[in-house]
Design a protein around this motif. Sequence first.
Motif, PDB file in Angstrom:
ATOM      1  N   THR A 252      75.739  86.177  58.450  1.00  0.00           N
ATOM      2  CA  THR A 252      74.390  86.610  57.832  1.00  0.00           C
ATOM      3  C   THR A 252      74.415  87.629  56.796  1.00  0.00           C
ATOM      4  OG1 THR A 252      73.450  85.854  59.787  1.00  0.00           O
ATOM      5  CG2 THR A 252      72.080  87.054  58.237  1.00  0.00           C
ATOM      6  N   LEU A 253      75.420  88.605  57.009  1.00  0.00           N
ATOM      7  CA  LEU A 253      75.464  89.716  56.241  1.00  0.00           C
ATOM      8  C   LEU A 253      76.223  89.459  54.891  1.00  0.00           C
ATOM      9  CD1 LEU A 253      76.442  92.714  58.412  1.00  0.00           C
ATOM     10  CD2 LEU A 253      74.251  92.373  57.097  1.00  0.00           C
ATOM     11  N   ALA A 254      77.465  88.316  55.084  1.00  0.00           N
ATOM     12  CA  ALA A 254      77.987  87.732  53.954  1.00  0.00           C
ATOM     13  C   ALA A 254      77.107  86.819  52.927  1.00  0.00           C
ATOM     14  CB  ALA A 254      79.025  87.078  54.448  1.00  0.00           C
ATOM     15  N   ALA A 255      76.357  85.920  53.777  1.00  0.00           N
ATOM     16  CA  ALA A 255      75.447  85.255  52.946  1.00  0.00           C
ATOM     17  C   ALA A 255      74.471  86.144  52.165  1.00  0.00           C
ATOM     18  CB  ALA A 255      74.370  84.180  54.081  1.00  0.00           C
ATOM     19  N   GLY A 256      74.094  87.149  52.816  1.00  0.00           N
ATOM     20  CA  GLY A 256      73.022  88.080  51.951  1.00  0.00           C
ATOM     21  C   GLY A 256      73.782  88.623  50.855  1.00  0.00           C
ATOM     22  N   PHE A 257      75.193  88.978  50.924  1.00  0.00           N
ATOM     23  CA  PHE A 257      75.789  89.671  50.056  1.00  0.00           C
ATOM     24  C   PHE A 257      76.041  88.464  48.814  1.00  0.00           C
ATOM     25  CE2 PHE A 257      79.882  89.691  47.764  1.00  0.00           C
ATOM     26  CZ  PHE A 257      79.842  91.080  47.045  1.00  0.00           C
ATOM     27  N   GLY A 258      76.201  87.438  49.101  1.00  0.00           N
ATOM     28  CA  GLY A 258      76.362  86.470  48.185  1.00  0.00           C
ATOM     29  C   GLY A 258      75.110  86.288  47.197  1.00  0.00           C
ATOM     30  N   LEU A 259      74.044  86.218  48.015  1.00  0.00           N
ATOM     31  CA  LEU A 259      72.468  86.089  47.166  1.00  0.00           C
ATOM     32  C   LEU A 259      72.648  87.671  46.361  1.00  0.00           C
ATOM     33  CD1 LEU A 259      70.194  84.651  49.821  1.00  0.00           C
ATOM     34  CD2 LEU A 259      71.435  83.557  47.883  1.00  0.00           C
ATOM     35  N   TRP A 260      72.815  88.512  46.957  1.00  0.00           N
ATOM     36  CA  TRP A 260      72.935  89.882  46.216  1.00  0.00           C
ATOM     37  C   TRP A 260      73.900  89.792  44.868  1.00  0.00           C
ATOM     38  CZ3 TRP A 260      70.219  94.595  46.520  1.00  0.00           C
ATOM     39  CH2 TRP A 260      70.856  95.687  45.828  1.00  0.00           C
ATOM     40  N   ALA A 261      74.930  89.296  45.013  1.00  0.00           N
ATOM     41  CA  ALA A 261      75.752  89.462  43.843  1.00  0.00           C
ATOM     42  C   ALA A 261      75.272  88.519  42.683  1.00  0.00           C
ATOM     43  CB  ALA A 261      77.127  88.868  44.352  1.00  0.00           C
ATOM     44  N   ILE A 262      74.660  87.199  43.175  1.00  0.00           N
ATOM     45  CA  ILE A 262      73.929  86.558  42.239  1.00  0.00           C
ATOM     46  C   ILE A 262      72.861  87.090  41.718  1.00  0.00           C
ATOM     47  CG2 ILE A 262      72.814  84.111  42.068  1.00  0.00           C
ATOM     48  CD1 ILE A 262      74.432  83.226  44.238  1.00  0.00           C
TER      49      ILE A 262
ATOM     50  N   ILE B 193      68.387  80.585  30.795  1.00  0.00           N
ATOM     51  CA  ILE B 193      67.643  80.750  31.939  1.00  0.00           C
ATOM     52  C   ILE B 193      66.691  81.831  31.926  1.00  0.00           C
ATOM     53  CG2 ILE B 193      69.713  79.410  33.357  1.00  0.00           C
ATOM     54  CD1 ILE B 193      70.594  82.269  34.257  1.00  0.00           C
ATOM     55  N   ASP B 194      65.742  81.298  32.849  1.00  0.00           N
ATOM     56  CA  ASP B 194      64.719  82.634  32.936  1.00  0.00           C
ATOM     57  C   ASP B 194      65.373  83.334  34.027  1.00  0.00           C
ATOM     58  OD1 ASP B 194      62.905  81.439  31.138  1.00  0.00           O
ATOM     59  OD2 ASP B 194      61.822  80.261  32.748  1.00  0.00           O
ATOM     60  N   ASN B 195      66.279  84.237  33.713  1.00  0.00           N
ATOM     61  CA  ASN B 195      67.039  85.154  34.473  1.00  0.00           C
ATOM     62  C   ASN B 195      65.994  86.101  35.318  1.00  0.00           C
ATOM     63  OD1 ASN B 195      66.893  86.322  31.839  1.00  0.00           O
ATOM     64  ND2 ASN B 195      68.134  88.052  32.868  1.00  0.00           N
ATOM     65  N   ILE B 196      65.220  86.634  34.849  1.00  0.00           N
ATOM     66  CA  ILE B 196      64.397  88.031  35.667  1.00  0.00           C
ATOM     67  C   ILE B 196      63.756  87.291  36.756  1.00  0.00           C
ATOM     68  CG2 ILE B 196      62.578  89.432  35.304  1.00  0.00           C
ATOM     69  CD1 ILE B 196      65.288  90.217  34.165  1.00  0.00           C
ATOM     70  N   PRO B 197      62.934  86.215  36.546  1.00  0.00           N
ATOM     71  CA  PRO B 197      62.166  85.734  37.584  1.00  0.00           C
ATOM     72  C   PRO B 197      63.158  84.982  38.920  1.00  0.00           C
ATOM     73  CG  PRO B 197      61.800  84.455  35.887  1.00  0.00           C
ATOM     74  CD  PRO B 197      62.358  85.583  35.341  1.00  0.00           C
ATOM     75  N   GLY B 198      64.217  84.282  38.181  1.00  0.00           N
ATOM     76  CA  GLY B 198      65.123  83.792  39.094  1.00  0.00           C
ATOM     77  C   GLY B 198      65.837  84.756  39.839  1.00  0.00           C
ATOM     78  N   GLY B 199      66.189  86.115  39.047  1.00  0.00           N
ATOM     79  CA  GLY B 199      66.975  87.238  39.877  1.00  0.00           C
ATOM     80  C   GLY B 199      66.140  87.654  41.127  1.00  0.00           C
ATOM     81  N   PHE B 200      64.772  87.838  40.752  1.00  0.00           N
ATOM     82  CA  PHE B 200      64.121  88.238  41.897  1.00  0.00           C
ATOM     83  C   PHE B 200      63.599  87.386  43.204  1.00  0.00           C
ATOM     84  CE2 PHE B 200      62.264  91.280  38.438  1.00  0.00           C
ATOM     85  CZ  PHE B 200      62.463  92.520  39.201  1.00  0.00           C
ATOM     86  N   VAL B 201      63.827  86.104  42.706  1.00  0.00           N
ATOM     87  CA  VAL B 201      63.655  85.277  43.848  1.00  0.00           C
ATOM     88  C   VAL B 201      64.998  85.242  44.902  1.00  0.00           C
ATOM     89  CG1 VAL B 201      63.949  82.669  44.440  1.00  0.00           C
ATOM     90  CG2 VAL B 201      62.352  83.558  42.622  1.00  0.00           C
ATOM     91  N   VAL B 202      66.251  85.579  44.228  1.00  0.00           N
ATOM     92  CA  VAL B 202      67.197  85.725  44.876  1.00  0.00           C
ATOM     93  C   VAL B 202      67.371  86.811  45.635  1.00  0.00           C
ATOM     94  CG1 VAL B 202      69.822  85.461  44.822  1.00  0.00           C
ATOM     95  CG2 VAL B 202      68.699  83.816  43.344  1.00  0.00           C
ATOM     96  N   LEU B 203      66.809  87.985  44.811  1.00  0.00           N
ATOM     97  CA  LEU B 203      66.834  89.210  45.571  1.00  0.00           C
ATOM     98  C   LEU B 203      66.010  89.337  47.003  1.00  0.00           C
ATOM     99  CD1 LEU B 203      67.779  92.362  45.114  1.00  0.00           C
ATOM    100  CD2 LEU B 203      65.741  92.605  43.930  1.00  0.00           C
ATOM    101  N   VAL B 204      64.782  88.764  46.727  1.00  0.00           N
ATOM    102  CA  VAL B 204      64.402  88.521  48.101  1.00  0.00           C
ATOM    103  C   VAL B 204      64.899  87.744  49.216  1.00  0.00           C
ATOM    104  CG1 VAL B 204      62.164  87.706  49.188  1.00  0.00           C
ATOM    105  CG2 VAL B 204      61.995  88.629  46.964  1.00  0.00           C
ATOM    106  N   GLY B 205      65.577  86.735  48.767  1.00  0.00           N
ATOM    107  CA  GLY B 205      66.256  86.167  49.881  1.00  0.00           C
ATOM    108  C   GLY B 205      67.487  86.997  50.369  1.00  0.00           C
ATOM    109  N   ALA B 206      68.064  87.611  49.469  1.00  0.00           N
ATOM    110  CA  ALA B 206      69.267  88.571  49.751  1.00  0.00           C
ATOM    111  C   ALA B 206      68.646  89.782  50.791  1.00  0.00           C
ATOM    112  CB  ALA B 206      69.785  89.329  48.546  1.00  0.00           C
ATOM    113  N   VAL B 207      67.584  90.380  50.585  1.00  0.00           N
ATOM    114  CA  VAL B 207      66.896  91.480  51.368  1.00  0.00           C
ATOM    115  C   VAL B 207      66.670  90.957  52.751  1.00  0.00           C
ATOM    116  CG1 VAL B 207      64.919  93.145  51.708  1.00  0.00           C
ATOM    117  CG2 VAL B 207      66.113  92.753  49.470  1.00  0.00           C
ATOM    118  N   LEU B 208      66.196  89.718  52.886  1.00  0.00           N
ATOM    119  CA  LEU B 208      65.927  89.058  54.101  1.00  0.00           C
ATOM    120  C   LEU B 208      66.859  88.669  54.677  1.00  0.00           C
ATOM    121  CD1 LEU B 208      63.670  87.662  56.001  1.00  0.00           C
ATOM    122  CD2 LEU B 208      64.083  85.480  54.682  1.00  0.00           C
TER     123      LEU B 208
END
Length: 328
Positions: A103-113, A65-80
Motif C-alpha cells: 500500500t505504501l509502494a502504491a501510494g509512492f507511485g501516485l506521489w511520483a506521478i 495535458i491539464d497537469n495541475i488538476p490531474g496532479g491534484f487528483v493523483v495527490l489525493v490518491g497518494a495521500v489516501l
Amino acid sequence: MTARLLKNGFISFEQAELAGKPDGTPSPPRLAEILGYFGSVALFVATIALMIEVAISDDFLFGGIDNIPGGFVVLVGAVLLFAIGYRLTGHDEGATKRSGGLTLAAGFGLWAIATNLLLLELDAADFTPLLIVVPIAAAAWWTYQRHQSVPTQLVLFFAAVQILNAALVLIQVSEWVSPQDQVIRIAVSGGAPEFEWLALVFGAALGVAWVWFTNEARLRPRNTGFAIGALYAGFQGLGLFQTDDGWIILFAAITGFVVYSGITWRSSVLLGIGTAGLIIFVVMLISILVDEVTAVSVALWFGIPGLAAVGYSLFGMQQLETDAVTEE
C-alpha cells in the motif's frame, strides 16, 4: 530471535509464521493480506483512471495535458494510500504489515506521478530534474524507513535511479527530457529512447553498490537487495554490449562479481543470477567469435564447459562423501 532471522533474510516469512507466536498459537489467516494487496492496486488504478479523465485531452499529442488538476487528483490518491499504508504497517501481524508495504509502494507511485504533473512546467535548466526528484526521494526514504519490505525497497531503488539520472543531467552527461516528451517520443518513434553509454556505466555501478550495501546490512530484505542490484547491473552491462562488442569485458566483470559474491556471502539468489549471467556471457562470445552460428557450434560452446562444470560438481560431491566416511 525469529524476527531477527527474518529481517536478516535467513528464513522466509512463511517459515517465521510456521514457527508460531511465542505462546505457540498459529499465525493469522491470509485474508487480510490478499484484501490489502487487492485494495491497494484497485485504488491505484482508480486514481490513474480519474487522472486520465481530468488531465488527458482528446488531442494529447498536440493539445498537451491539464497537469495541475490531474496532479491534484493523483495527490489525493497518494495521500489516501499513504495514510492506509501507515496504519497497516503499524500492525504487529506479519500478513497485515506486508499488505501495508504494498500500500505504501502504491501510494509512492501516485506521489511520483503527482510530483511530475504538478512540476511539469518547471524550467530551471539542468537543475529541473534535481528539483523534481527531491520530493520523490524524500517520500521514498520515508516509505522505506516506515517498513522495510520488497515493495518499499523497490521504491527506494527507483528513487536512487532517479537521483542518479538527475545528477547525470546536472553534470551534463545526459539530457533531461520531461515525462510528457518521453511519452510523445515513444508514441511517435515506437521505441524507447537511447541512453548514453556513460549513463549505463553509472547505472551498472549503482547496481553493484546496491549489492554491496545489502551485504553490509544497510538494505533489507537481503535477498531483495541482492536481486535488484545484481539484475540492474547486469542489464546495464547487457545494454552496453549492444552498443559495442568491447563492453563484454565489463559484463564479464559484473558477472564475476555476482558469482564471487554469491559464493562468499552464501547467497543462492546471487548464484542464480550469476548462472544466468554466465549463460549470457557464452552467447556473447558466440556472437563475437563464431562467424556462422550452427546447432553444432552452439552445442560445443555450451556442451564442453557444461560437462566440465558438472564434472567438477560430481568430483566435489565425491570428496565430501569420502571426507564424511573418514570422519566416521
